[in-house]
Design an enzyme around this catalytic site. Structure first.
Site, PDB file in Angstrom:
ATOM      1  N   LYS A  86     -11.367   1.707  -3.805  1.00 20.13           N
ATOM      2  CA  LYS A  86     -10.722   1.308  -5.249  1.00 20.13           C
ATOM      3  C   LYS A  86     -11.289   2.164  -6.122  1.00 20.13           C
ATOM      4  O   LYS A  86     -12.075   1.752  -6.865  1.00 20.13           O
ATOM      5  CB  LYS A  86     -10.964  -0.384  -5.162  1.00 20.13           C
ATOM      6  CG  LYS A  86      -9.902  -0.716  -5.963  1.00 20.13           C
ATOM      7  CD  LYS A  86      -9.732  -2.376  -5.990  1.00 20.13           C
ATOM      8  CE  LYS A  86      -9.006  -3.128  -6.953  1.00 20.13           C
ATOM      9  NZ  LYS A  86      -7.533  -2.479  -7.190  1.00 20.13           N
TER      10      LYS A  86
HETATM   11  N1  PMP Z   1      -3.675  -2.589  -2.205  1.00 17.40           N
HETATM   12  C1  PMP Z   1      -3.765  -2.056  -3.342  1.00 17.40           C
HETATM   13  C2  PMP Z   1      -3.510  -0.515  -3.729  1.00 17.40           C
HETATM   14  C3  PMP Z   1      -4.514  -2.748  -4.451  1.00 17.40           C
HETATM   15  O1  PMP Z   1      -4.814  -2.338  -5.813  1.00 17.40           O
HETATM   16  C4  PMP Z   1      -4.651  -4.124  -4.166  1.00 17.40           C
HETATM   17  C5  PMP Z   1      -5.271  -4.862  -5.401  1.00 17.40           C
HETATM   18  N2  PMP Z   1      -6.818  -4.934  -5.370  1.00 17.40           N
HETATM   19  C6  PMP Z   1      -4.514  -4.626  -2.911  1.00 17.40           C
HETATM   20  C7  PMP Z   1      -4.006  -4.048  -1.953  1.00 17.40           C
HETATM   21  C8  PMP Z   1      -4.831  -5.869  -2.818  1.00 17.40           C
HETATM   22  O2  PMP Z   1      -6.169  -6.143  -2.612  1.00 17.40           O
HETATM   23  P1  PMP Z   1      -6.915  -7.388  -2.961  1.00 17.40           P
HETATM   24  O3  PMP Z   1      -6.379  -8.432  -2.018  1.00 17.40           O
HETATM   25  O4  PMP Z   1      -8.362  -7.264  -2.367  1.00 17.40           O
HETATM   26  O5  PMP Z   1      -6.927  -7.671  -4.390  1.00 17.40           O
END
Ligand code: PMP
Length: 285
Positions: free
Chosen positions: A134
């Site tokens: 991320k």
């Molecule tokens: N994909 C992307 C590209 C994201 O930015 C997010 C948000 N964090 C998610 C999926 C979902 O991840 P999470 O459930 O850990 O928030």
């Protein structure tokens, strides 16, 4: 001149804290898992967290306490390269860290059934910028896709990966329902390994006896699926009832999606003692 501002080299997390009126405290959802993922993202950028995951959890609780938050919040920690320097290399740089929280309601406005469009922007490949990390710079990919979707009249984009398989939304993972089973793209399909995605699979298995197939999803499977939803920290569980002007299933919010969403909210709101380990409580000062 900060390196991360110039080159997009920050690793971050988006975390939700749910305010519980009954107990008068904040419950931060899967906080430990978020910091563990931050650690992995940071490692990709050759950065290190300023402290242990346990200590960062305590610091986050302290932040919410000091902000005196009495409503749902969004929390964003970020590791970044603080040097004021020209040159994109990740080594020989100084890491710094910030964290903030702000009051936060719904992230996606349309919670009753979104219309998503397949994006003309492909999801970045693992050998370009790894989607499993991320990283701030990667969100240009999300920004382009989401903007295109909005300008084309859709509620959200669905990005295919470079191989043409379904990847994810601009900031959400994706599930479809086929013949009573959940299906979601695999970890090697250039997606962020979402914490909500993992939660959905765990809850579906343990509470509903529904298994998840983790595999490639073809674009046209979106058109023929019985149900579809997006999930993420911001999106929570948001049903998708139309893709590319085609109705998904009946065109109504699906039954399994509804059951999962209800269950998810019970859990994050602290109504399921069995899952209290997923909630990091912030007690009043
Ligand atoms: N994909 C992307 C590209 C994201 O930015 C997010 C948000 N964090 C998610 C999926 C979902 O991840 P999470 O459930 O850990 O928030």
């Amino acid at each position: 001149m900060t390196h991360t501002f110039l080159y997009g080299t920050g690793a971050f997390e988006g975390i939700r804290g749910y305010w519980d009126d009954r107990s008068g405290r904040m419950n931060i959802f899967r906080l430990h898992d978020h910091f563990q993922r931050l650690d992995r993202s940071a490692r990709v950028l050759r950065s290190t967290l300023p402290d242990s995951v346990d200590r960062l959890c305590e610091i986050t609780a302290e932040l919410c306490r000091r902000n005196n938050d009495h409503e749902d919040v969004y929390i964003r920690p970020q590791v970044y390269k603080a040097d004021e320097v020209i040159g994109p290399e990740l080594i020989h740089r100084t890491d710094a860290f910030f964290i903030f929280s702000l009051p936060f309601g719904k992230y996606l406005e349309k919670t009753t059934g979104m219309h998503c469009g397949t994006s003309s922007w492909r999801r970045v490949q693992d050998n370009m910028i790894p989607a499993r990390a991320k990283v701030t710079g990667i969100y240009v990919n999300s920004s382009l896709a989401r903007t295109e979707a909005m300008e084309n009249g859709f509620d959200e984009a669905i990005m295919l990966n470079a191989n043409g398989y379904v990847g994810e939304g601009s900031s959400e993972n994706l599930f479809i329902v086929r013949d009573g089973k959940l299906v979601t793209p695999s970890d090697s399909d250039d997606i962020l390994e979402g914490i909500t995605r993992k939660t959905v699979m765990e809850l579906a298995h343990a509470e509903l006896g529904v298994e998840t197939e983790v595999r490639h999803i073809g674009r046209t499977e979106l058109y023929t699926a019985d149900e579809c939803f997006l999930c993420g920290t911001g999106a929570e569980i948001t049903p998708v009832t139309k893709v590319d002007h085609r109705e998904v299933g009946s065109g109504q919010v699906g039954e399994l999606t509804t059951r999962l969403r209800d269950l998810f909210f019970e859990v994050v709101r602290g109504r399921c003692p069995k899952y209290s380990d997923w909630l990091y409580p912030v007690n009043a000062a």
